[in-house]
Design a protein around this motif. Sequence first.
Motif, PDB file in Angstrom:
ATOM      1  N   LEU A 232       0.832  -0.915   0.369  1.00  0.00           N
ATOM      2  CA  LEU A 232       0.238   0.086   0.086  1.00  0.00           C
ATOM      3  C   LEU A 232       0.623   1.200  -0.208  1.00  0.00           C
ATOM      4  CD1 LEU A 232      -3.011   1.135   0.355  1.00  0.00           C
ATOM      5  CD2 LEU A 232      -2.232   0.934   2.851  1.00  0.00           C
TER       6      LEU A 232
ATOM      7  N   TRP B 131      -6.148  -0.779  -3.540  1.00  0.00           N
ATOM      8  CA  TRP B 131      -6.342  -1.920  -2.506  1.00  0.00           C
ATOM      9  C   TRP B 131      -7.349  -1.696  -1.417  1.00  0.00           C
ATOM     10  CZ3 TRP B 131      -2.226   0.541  -4.799  1.00  0.00           C
ATOM     11  CH2 TRP B 131      -1.160   0.289  -4.889  1.00  0.00           C
TER      12      TRP B 131
ATOM     13  N   VAL C 137      -8.429  -1.323   1.959  1.00  0.00           N
ATOM     14  CA  VAL C 137      -7.285  -1.690   3.472  1.00  0.00           C
ATOM     15  C   VAL C 137      -9.290  -1.695   3.908  1.00  0.00           C
ATOM     16  CG1 VAL C 137      -6.673  -0.218   3.904  1.00  0.00           C
ATOM     17  CG2 VAL C 137      -5.794   0.027   1.793  1.00  0.00           C
TER      18      VAL C 137
ATOM     19  N   VAL D 289      -4.094  -3.770   4.381  1.00  0.00           N
ATOM     20  CA  VAL D 289      -4.948  -3.872   2.821  1.00  0.00           C
ATOM     21  C   VAL D 289      -5.143  -5.542   3.407  1.00  0.00           C
ATOM     22  CG1 VAL D 289      -4.290  -5.162   0.766  1.00  0.00           C
ATOM     23  CG2 VAL D 289      -3.159  -2.661   1.920  1.00  0.00           C
TER      24      VAL D 289
ATOM     25  N   THR E 226      -5.387  -6.990  -2.707  1.00  0.00           N
ATOM     26  CA  THR E 226      -4.618  -6.212  -3.176  1.00  0.00           C
ATOM     27  C   THR E 226      -4.391  -6.348  -4.835  1.00  0.00           C
ATOM     28  OG1 THR E 226      -2.699  -4.489  -4.574  1.00  0.00           O
ATOM     29  CG2 THR E 226      -2.786  -6.905  -3.251  1.00  0.00           C
TER      30      THR E 226
END
Length: 191
Positions: A62, A82, A84, A90, A93
């Motif tokens: 990230l 990503w 989050v 995260v 991704t």
Amino acid sequence: MAGTSAGIVAGLAAAAIGAVGILAYQASANVPPALNGKSRSGTAPAVAPTKAPRDRQRPTALPPGSGTGERVVYSVDADRVWLVGGNNKVGRTFKVAPGNVDPLPGSYFVTSRSSAVTGTDGLPVEHVVRFTSVDDVVVGFSAVREDKGKDKGSEPALGLAVKTGAIRESRADGDAMWEFATIGVRIVVIR
């Protein structure tokens, strides 16, 4: 006397209409741009982060400076997303294949979703998550639906004659985005 009461009623009606107009204007002026459905072209995004630095040792990490809290981070330059969580960790991704219209860097919110539609490129798509528009072109994430038993995955829309803001994901990534990015979830676009 009848003319006087008609004038009073007309005056009260005009005042009421004026008050409603003022209240409507004030309400529309306070709607965040990402939620009012208007094009963002010609206006600066709510937050305009500069190009976020990348970790050359971990290209899927990230990027620092991409915000805090629960959010979707989308890098226009890296064609990567990503997901989050609220703990700033995260959860997932993945790479994406963008259309030919990119959103400006900034902070947006998920404004609408559709479980299954036909994309602007004519392909059947699912799990559409929209968050802005650029010059009246809607921008959002989606996955191409299964075609005769074969998963088409993400397909770039580049080179199309039609302008499209489709950011295509694989079906598995589209499922994850659909579960994560509900109405009002923040989308942070970075370079």
